[in-house]
Enzyme design. Structure first.
Site, mmCIF file in Angstrom:
data_model
loop_
_atom_site.group_PDB
_atom_site.id
_atom_site.type_symbol
_atom_site.label_atom_id
_atom_site.label_comp_id
_atom_site.label_asym_id
_atom_site.label_seq_id
_atom_site.Cartn_x
_atom_site.Cartn_y
_atom_site.Cartn_z
ATOM 1 N N HIS A 84 0.807 -1.220 0.000
ATOM 2 C CA HIS A 84 0.000 0.000 0.000
ATOM 3 C C HIS A 84 0.842 1.273 0.000
ATOM 4 O O HIS A 84 0.490 2.253 -0.652
ATOM 5 C CB HIS A 84 -0.926 0.005 1.217
ATOM 6 N N HIS B 121 23.429 8.745 -19.375
ATOM 7 C CA HIS B 121 23.944 9.747 -20.304
ATOM 8 C C HIS B 121 24.260 11.027 -19.522
ATOM 9 O O HIS B 121 23.373 11.808 -19.209
ATOM 10 C CB HIS B 121 22.925 10.024 -21.414
#
Length: 444
Positions: free
Chosen positions: A265, A345
């Site tokens: 949850h 990157h």
């Protein structure tokens, strides 16, 4: 065709024992007007304001781990997830729930009894359209070895991988495309569970006061104590049931594919917060308007996925505004730090790869050429790229506007010129050539 909102025809009542509090509770579910959503009213607290189901009212308290709760002005209501799953599964948008205690009845530990009374109440279609949000870009939430990922998809799909240190619950997996029919048949009756080894600890925490072997599957090494499974993978199914219920904390339906691993949850609620943030972002984003004489057609992510074969993590255009069908178009890519390519990157100072910008422009072009009507049943494949110029660094938080012009469109090939801008400044430009092939090539 737009889907209309629904409420119930007649009020219905339920009573039982709260799963965690062990207190007797009665509740009445009543019809509500369109656009009112789902609200709970504590009738045992005179003057208490309705607690509306929405992301802002979701309780994020780390101590609330074994259920889902909402709160407004100090009034909290626990264990709403199984009712919310039933409402979500049946596509019911607007109801008011009157309740005389702080926790919903646990019933049999699933959504089945809630489903039965809602089916007894019947549903009625309303005038307003459903406020459906389609996930526009991937969302990831994680905590240690638990993760939940949600990606764009044209319907609600939920998948769960269960992995407990238990002989019956290792790598249990369940996946479902959720609609009313599949919810009723595959999910509604899946019950909550715990391990035999953790039952005493849960009790020691003051929880599960109303739990017993009939409303909770207590899993021993041989199977559930004093009970039998309704499905071989009932525990994984119940985790998907919880996801369906917790997602409805948004207060509106959502379309996307959820992939959850060893989560519960708490991560579901964190996902809800991020979905709501994304909805607000895309509601407030200012998109260029179509020029006079154009079609004015806007293709959102779900429509783009019907045209292009690309999927996460290689779908790089969020929206396409068709200016002149088969001739010009503007694609939009909202660059966020959640884009997967930023992980590797230049992660110290994220930079959007140039090849990804080219691919995003190509996908924009693909939507424009493939919606012209001249290339039905085709896909466009790269043949060549030329005259590429990178002029500006693109980073998280930027919005890339990609203008593509179809210079030449023949039976088998198309030549496209593309320019992408950030805040009006050119970031990249390129010439691209595509060849057409039959779409069934991808399935051969």
């Amino acid at each position: 065709m737009n889907i209309k909102q629904k409420t119930i025809k007649n009020l219905v009542t339920l009573s039982g024992i709260g799963l965690h509090t062990g207190k007797s509770v009665s509740m009445t579910i009543k019809p509500a007007q369109e656009n009112e959503g789902i609200s709970f009213i504590r009738v045992d607290l005179p003057g208490a304001q309705p607690v509306k189901v929405c992301a802002a009212n979701a309780v994020m308290d780390e101590k609330v781990t074994r259920c889902t709760a909402i709160e407004y002005q100090g009034v909290r209501i626990y264990t709403i997830e199984h009712l919310m799953a039933a409402l979500h599964g049946l596509g019911i948008d607007n109801v008011t729930v009157e309740i005389n205690a702080e926790e919903l009845p646990g019933l049999d530990g699933s959504s089945l009894e809630f489903l039965k009374v809602l089916e007894k109440a019947g549903t009625v279609e309303q005038q307003a359209d459903q406020n459906i949000f389609v996930i526009q870009e991937p969302i990831i939430v994680a905590n240690k070895n638990s993760t939940v990922v949600m990606v764009p998809h044209d319907q609600l799909q939920a998948s769960y991988t269960l992995d407990y240190a238990h002989p019956l619950l290792r790598s249990q997996f369940f996946s479902l495309s959720v609609d009313s029919s599949s919810f009723i048949k595959e999910l509604a009756s899946a019950r909550t569970f715990c391990l035999e080894s953790e039952a005493a600890e849960i009790k020691a925490q003051g929880l599960a006061k109303g739990a017993n072997y009939q409303n909770t599957l207590v899993m021993s090494a041989q199977g559930p104590l004093e009970n039998t499974l309704r499905f071989p993978d009932e525990c994984a199914r119940h985790k998907v049931l919880d996801i369906v219920g917790d997602l409805y904390l948004l207060g509106y339906p959502v379309k996307g594919a959820v992939y959850a691993t060893k989560s519960g949850h708490a991560l579901n609620r964190a996902l809800v917060k991020k979905i709501e943030a994304q909805r607000q972002k895309y509601t407030t984003v200012s998109y260029p308007a179509a020029v006079p004489g154009g079609s004015g057609r806007v293709f959102n992510i779900s429509e783009i996925m019907k045209i292009l074969p690309h999927r996460y993590p290689f779908l790089f255009v969020d929206r396409v505004i068709e200016i002149e069908p088969g001739k010009k178009g503007i694609g939009i890519k909202n660059v966020t730090v959640n884009d997967g390519f930023f992980q590797g990157h230049f992660p110290q100072k994220p930079v959007m790869p140039g090849v990804i910008m080219i691919e995003a422009m190509a996908q924009t072009a693909g939507v424009v050429v493939l919606t012209s009507g001249a290339h039905n049943g085709k896909v466009a494949l790269f043949m060549s790229i030329s005259d590429v110029k990178f002029r500006k660094v693109v980073s998280p938080g930027d919005q890339l506007l990609m203008e593509v012009e179809i210079v030449r469109d023949r039976e088998r090939t198309a030549h496209v010129r593309g320019v992408a801008r950030v805040d009006g400044e050119v970031a990249i430009e390129a010439e691209m050539t595509f060849s057409y092939t039959e779409a069934h090539y991808l399935n051969s």
